[in-house]
Design a protein around this motif. Structure first.
Motif, PDB file in Angstrom:
ATOM      1  N   ILE A 287      19.881   7.838  -4.663  1.00  0.00           N
ATOM      2  CA  ILE A 287      18.442   7.621  -4.833  1.00  0.00           C
ATOM      3  C   ILE A 287      18.178   6.195  -4.411  1.00  0.00           C
ATOM      4  CG2 ILE A 287      16.525   7.500  -6.467  1.00  0.00           C
ATOM      5  CD1 ILE A 287      18.064   9.474  -8.236  1.00  0.00           C
ATOM      6  N   MET A 288      17.156   5.995  -3.593  1.00  0.00           N
ATOM      7  CA  MET A 288      16.919   4.628  -3.098  1.00  0.00           C
ATOM      8  C   MET A 288      15.444   4.323  -2.948  1.00  0.00           C
ATOM      9  SD  MET A 288      18.147   5.024   0.894  1.00  0.00           S
ATOM     10  CE  MET A 288      19.698   5.829   0.445  1.00  0.00           C
ATOM     11  N   ASP A 289      15.151   3.039  -3.097  1.00  0.00           N
ATOM     12  CA  ASP A 289      13.826   2.530  -2.754  1.00  0.00           C
ATOM     13  C   ASP A 289      13.643   2.753  -1.254  1.00  0.00           C
ATOM     14  OD1 ASP A 289      11.616   1.030  -2.027  1.00  0.00           O
ATOM     15  OD2 ASP A 289      12.209  -0.761  -3.123  1.00  0.00           O
ATOM     16  N   ALA A 290      12.627   3.517  -0.888  1.00  0.00           N
ATOM     17  CA  ALA A 290      12.409   3.838   0.529  1.00  0.00           C
ATOM     18  C   ALA A 290      11.204   3.118   1.102  1.00  0.00           C
ATOM     19  CB  ALA A 290      12.258   5.349   0.698  1.00  0.00           C
ATOM     20  N   THR A 291      10.749   2.073   0.424  1.00  0.00           N
ATOM     21  CA  THR A 291       9.586   1.330   0.917  1.00  0.00           C
ATOM     22  C   THR A 291       9.909   0.662   2.250  1.00  0.00           C
ATOM     23  OG1 THR A 291       8.884   0.965  -1.366  1.00  0.00           O
ATOM     24  CG2 THR A 291       7.876  -0.412   0.331  1.00  0.00           C
ATOM     25  N   LEU A 292      11.067  -0.002   2.335  1.00  0.00           N
ATOM     26  CA  LEU A 292      11.466  -0.622   3.599  1.00  0.00           C
ATOM     27  C   LEU A 292      11.686   0.440   4.668  1.00  0.00           C
ATOM     28  CD1 LEU A 292      12.280  -3.189   5.165  1.00  0.00           C
ATOM     29  CD2 LEU A 292      14.645  -2.730   4.459  1.00  0.00           C
ATOM     30  N   ILE A 293      12.304   1.553   4.295  1.00  0.00           N
ATOM     31  CA  ILE A 293      12.512   2.636   5.256  1.00  0.00           C
ATOM     32  C   ILE A 293      11.181   3.051   5.866  1.00  0.00           C
ATOM     33  CG2 ILE A 293      13.095   5.089   5.472  1.00  0.00           C
ATOM     34  CD1 ILE A 293      15.354   4.671   3.521  1.00  0.00           C
ATOM     35  N   THR A 294      10.174   3.229   5.022  1.00  0.00           N
ATOM     36  CA  THR A 294       8.863   3.660   5.498  1.00  0.00           C
ATOM     37  C   THR A 294       8.270   2.647   6.467  1.00  0.00           C
ATOM     38  OG1 THR A 294       8.489   4.848   3.421  1.00  0.00           O
ATOM     39  CG2 THR A 294       6.548   4.367   4.763  1.00  0.00           C
ATOM     40  N   GLU A 295       8.440   1.368   6.167  1.00  0.00           N
ATOM     41  CA  GLU A 295       7.894   0.324   7.038  1.00  0.00           C
ATOM     42  C   GLU A 295       8.611   0.286   8.383  1.00  0.00           C
ATOM     43  OE1 GLU A 295       8.105  -3.365   5.006  1.00  0.00           O
ATOM     44  OE2 GLU A 295       6.733  -2.773   3.398  1.00  0.00           O
TER      45      GLU A 295
ATOM     46  N   HIS B 255      -2.668  -5.333  18.620  1.00  0.00           N
ATOM     47  CA  HIS B 255      -2.329  -4.583  17.403  1.00  0.00           C
ATOM     48  C   HIS B 255      -3.425  -4.742  16.362  1.00  0.00           C
ATOM     49  CE1 HIS B 255      -0.252  -3.323  13.741  1.00  0.00           C
ATOM     50  NE2 HIS B 255       0.673  -2.786  14.507  1.00  0.00           N
ATOM     51  N   VAL B 256      -3.988  -3.614  15.930  1.00  0.00           N
ATOM     52  CA  VAL B 256      -4.967  -3.601  14.846  1.00  0.00           C
ATOM     53  C   VAL B 256      -4.265  -3.154  13.574  1.00  0.00           C
ATOM     54  CG1 VAL B 256      -7.019  -2.456  13.929  1.00  0.00           C
ATOM     55  CG2 VAL B 256      -6.983  -3.241  16.296  1.00  0.00           C
ATOM     56  N   GLY B 257      -4.390  -3.939  12.511  1.00  0.00           N
ATOM     57  CA  GLY B 257      -3.713  -3.647  11.256  1.00  0.00           C
ATOM     58  C   GLY B 257      -2.716  -4.742  10.942  1.00  0.00           C
ATOM     59  N   ALA B 258      -2.673  -5.166   9.672  1.00  0.00           N
ATOM     60  CA  ALA B 258      -1.824  -6.297   9.307  1.00  0.00           C
ATOM     61  C   ALA B 258      -0.909  -6.019   8.134  1.00  0.00           C
ATOM     62  CB  ALA B 258      -2.698  -7.514   8.983  1.00  0.00           C
ATOM     63  N   ARG B 259      -0.971  -4.822   7.584  1.00  0.00           N
ATOM     64  CA  ARG B 259      -0.152  -4.533   6.410  1.00  0.00           C
ATOM     65  C   ARG B 259       0.796  -3.370   6.684  1.00  0.00           C
ATOM     66  NH1 ARG B 259      -3.756  -2.889   2.083  1.00  0.00           N
ATOM     67  NH2 ARG B 259      -5.472  -2.778   3.556  1.00  0.00           N
ATOM     68  N   GLY B 260       1.643  -3.071   5.700  1.00  0.00           N
ATOM     69  CA  GLY B 260       2.520  -1.909   5.798  1.00  0.00           C
ATOM     70  C   GLY B 260       3.467  -2.016   6.974  1.00  0.00           C
ATOM     71  N   THR B 261       3.305  -1.127   7.941  1.00  0.00           N
ATOM     72  CA  THR B 261       4.224  -1.025   9.077  1.00  0.00           C
ATOM     73  C   THR B 261       3.935  -2.034  10.181  1.00  0.00           C
ATOM     74  OG1 THR B 261       2.798   0.602  10.152  1.00  0.00           O
ATOM     75  CG2 THR B 261       4.469   1.436   8.642  1.00  0.00           C
ATOM     76  N   ALA B 262       2.886  -2.827  10.049  1.00  0.00           N
ATOM     77  CA  ALA B 262       2.443  -3.694  11.141  1.00  0.00           C
ATOM     78  C   ALA B 262       3.523  -4.666  11.605  1.00  0.00           C
ATOM     79  CB  ALA B 262       1.189  -4.460  10.717  1.00  0.00           C
ATOM     80  N   PHE B 263       4.206  -5.318  10.667  1.00  0.00           N
ATOM     81  CA  PHE B 263       5.205  -6.319  11.028  1.00  0.00           C
ATOM     82  C   PHE B 263       6.327  -5.691  11.856  1.00  0.00           C
ATOM     83  CE2 PHE B 263       8.971  -8.959  10.155  1.00  0.00           C
ATOM     84  CZ  PHE B 263       8.490 -10.205  10.539  1.00  0.00           C
ATOM     85  N   ALA B 264       6.802  -4.526  11.436  1.00  0.00           N
ATOM     86  CA  ALA B 264       7.870  -3.856  12.191  1.00  0.00           C
ATOM     87  C   ALA B 264       7.370  -3.413  13.560  1.00  0.00           C
ATOM     88  CB  ALA B 264       8.405  -2.661  11.404  1.00  0.00           C
ATOM     89  N   ASN B 265       6.151  -2.898  13.630  1.00  0.00           N
ATOM     90  CA  ASN B 265       5.585  -2.523  14.927  1.00  0.00           C
ATOM     91  C   ASN B 265       5.661  -3.671  15.917  1.00  0.00           C
ATOM     92  OD1 ASN B 265       4.679   0.167  14.697  1.00  0.00           O
ATOM     93  ND2 ASN B 265       2.763  -0.444  13.749  1.00  0.00           N
ATOM     94  N   VAL B 266       5.112  -4.805  15.514  1.00  0.00           N
ATOM     95  CA  VAL B 266       4.981  -5.930  16.437  1.00  0.00           C
ATOM     96  C   VAL B 266       6.336  -6.535  16.776  1.00  0.00           C
ATOM     97  CG1 VAL B 266       4.028  -8.239  16.735  1.00  0.00           C
ATOM     98  CG2 VAL B 266       2.628  -6.437  15.707  1.00  0.00           C
TER      99      VAL B 266
ATOM    100  N   SER C 105       0.826  -1.208   0.000  1.00  0.00           N
ATOM    101  CA  SER C 105       0.000   0.000   0.000  1.00  0.00           C
ATOM    102  C   SER C 105       0.860   1.257   0.000  1.00  0.00           C
ATOM    103  CB  SER C 105      -0.931   0.007   1.208  1.00  0.00           C
ATOM    104  OG  SER C 105      -0.199  -0.101   2.418  1.00  0.00           O
ATOM    105  N   GLU C 106       2.103   1.138   0.459  1.00  0.00           N
ATOM    106  CA  GLU C 106       3.004   2.281   0.485  1.00  0.00           C
ATOM    107  C   GLU C 106       4.272   1.952  -0.308  1.00  0.00           C
ATOM    108  OE1 GLU C 106       2.139   4.543   4.629  1.00  0.00           O
ATOM    109  OE2 GLU C 106       3.079   2.568   4.821  1.00  0.00           O
ATOM    110  N   LEU C 107       4.493   2.673  -1.396  1.00  0.00           N
ATOM    111  CA  LEU C 107       5.712   2.578  -2.194  1.00  0.00           C
ATOM    112  C   LEU C 107       6.406   3.933  -2.135  1.00  0.00           C
ATOM    113  CD1 LEU C 107       4.208   0.685  -5.244  1.00  0.00           C
ATOM    114  CD2 LEU C 107       5.905  -0.245  -3.652  1.00  0.00           C
ATOM    115  N   ALA C 108       7.710   3.932  -1.878  1.00  0.00           N
ATOM    116  CA  ALA C 108       8.397   5.197  -1.614  1.00  0.00           C
ATOM    117  C   ALA C 108       9.733   5.286  -2.335  1.00  0.00           C
ATOM    118  CB  ALA C 108       8.619   5.366  -0.112  1.00  0.00           C
TER     119      ALA C 108
END
Length: 337
Positions: free
Chosen positions: A111-119, A143-154, A93-96
């Motif tokens: 210049i870099m893919d920042a998708t992982l950075i965002t997560e 934890h509510v939410g399963a996509r994007g930043t969820a894995f890093a949060n948990v 859902s988030e591409l950076a």
């Protein structure tokens, strides 16, 4: 005579090959948050670009500078799309995309893919906030939410606390079950996927609301916040009740100017109605991390941390990635001019 300028391009695979650990990411974020508290950073509140696309998503543009990175500091700009329906195309859902610059002459460095950075930077900010504001003996994470930043949060919270149970949910059953299965692969803490947010938050010590709503809906109810709880609501669209702040002993944000800006954010209505103001705010997290204000002082305190995502976190992690990539000679050198 044209002076040649080369920059490093780092794609997602290049960054994955660097194998950044959770401790590395949390450390970089904690350091830059402390620098923010000391006034050693420069950033502008994010701006939004909302295309005429039928409401499928929008872009966030983040700009920041950190004095203490490298010999001359580092400046950067990140553009990140926020497109909730992307899962239907098999996309995040988030591409950076991130560009970093030498702040003394404007030369682009990478210049870099920042998708992982965002997560991971969002998860790391949640973890840093919890380190200073949650009870040290927190046992249950909801934890509510399963996509994007969820894995890093948990996973990052799990690395810091003696958790005895992790509860997760999301709107789609297949999403929450897949998320729980993914978590079980990397942690020994029992993980339970449940059907509702009420089940997730019931009696939890750490409550994280990271939903992907299309319209406001109260998923994190005020009554679920027990004494001693640490609450992190940061969904783009509000999923909390308007009286949530009434039970809080302390409300902490990443940056008050950022909290007041833009059209989005879980506590937007609280700011707009004056329920959250500069007078009622306890602190910015940088003031706590840098030692200017205490964090949690009593076990029974209810503390809320609202972070919207500071550009300086992106710059700090871009610096970490670029430094590692240069040392390992990872990436592709591109001629700029």
């Amino acid at each position: 005579m044209i002076q040649e300028i080369w920059l490093r391009f780092l794609n997602g695979a290049d960054i994955d090959a660097l194998n950044l650990g959770a401790a590395d990411v949390i450390g970089a974020v904690e350091d830059v948050v402390a620098a923010h508290g000391r006034g050693e950073t420069v950033f502008e509140p994010r701006t939004h670009l909302v295309p005429n696309n039928g409401g499928t998503g929008h872009f966030n543009v983040l700009r920041g500078h950190v004095d203490s990175l490298g010999e001359r500091g580092l400046s950067g700009v990140k553009v990140v799309g926020d497109f909730v329906p992307n899962y239907q195309q098999g996309l995040p859902s988030e591409l950076a995309l991130m560009t970093v610059f030498d702040p003394t002459n404007g030369v682009p460095l990478a210049i870099m893919d920042a998708t992982l950075i965002t997560e991971v930077r969002t998860g790391a900010m949640t973890a840093v906030g919890a380190k200073y504001l949650a009870r040290k003996d927190s046992k249950v994470l909801g934890h509510v939410g399963a996509r994007g930043t969820a894995f890093a949060n948990v996973t990052m919270l799990d690395s810091l606390f003696p958790l005895e149970e992790i509860r997760v949910t999301s709107r789609r059953p297949e999403s929450r079950e897949a998320f729980a299965a993914r978590l079980r692969e990397v942690t020994d803490t029992p993980v339970r996927a449940v059907a509702t947010a009420d089940e997730v938050f019931d009696g939890a010590d750490i409550l994280v609301e990271a939903s992907r709503l299309e319209r406001p809906e109260p998923l994190l109810r005020t009554a679920a916040v027990k004494p001693g709880a640490f609450v992190v609501p940061y969904g783009t669209i509000s999923a909390v009740e308007l009286d949530l702040l009434d039970v809080m002993d302390k409300v902490v944000v990443d940056d008050w100017r950022e909290s007041r800006s833009g059209r989005f954010g879980s506590l937007r209505a609280h700011v707009d109605t004056g329920r959250l103001s500069e007078d009622s705010l306890y602190a910015q997290i940088g003031e706590v991390v840098s030692g200017q204000k205490p964090g949690r002082e009593r076990d029974e305190e209810r503390i809320l941390f609202w972070h919207r995502g500071l550009s300086i976190l992106d710059v700090a992690l871009a610096h970490l990635i670029l430094t590692r990539a240069e040392a390992a000679d990872v990436g592709t050198m591109l001629r700029y001019r």
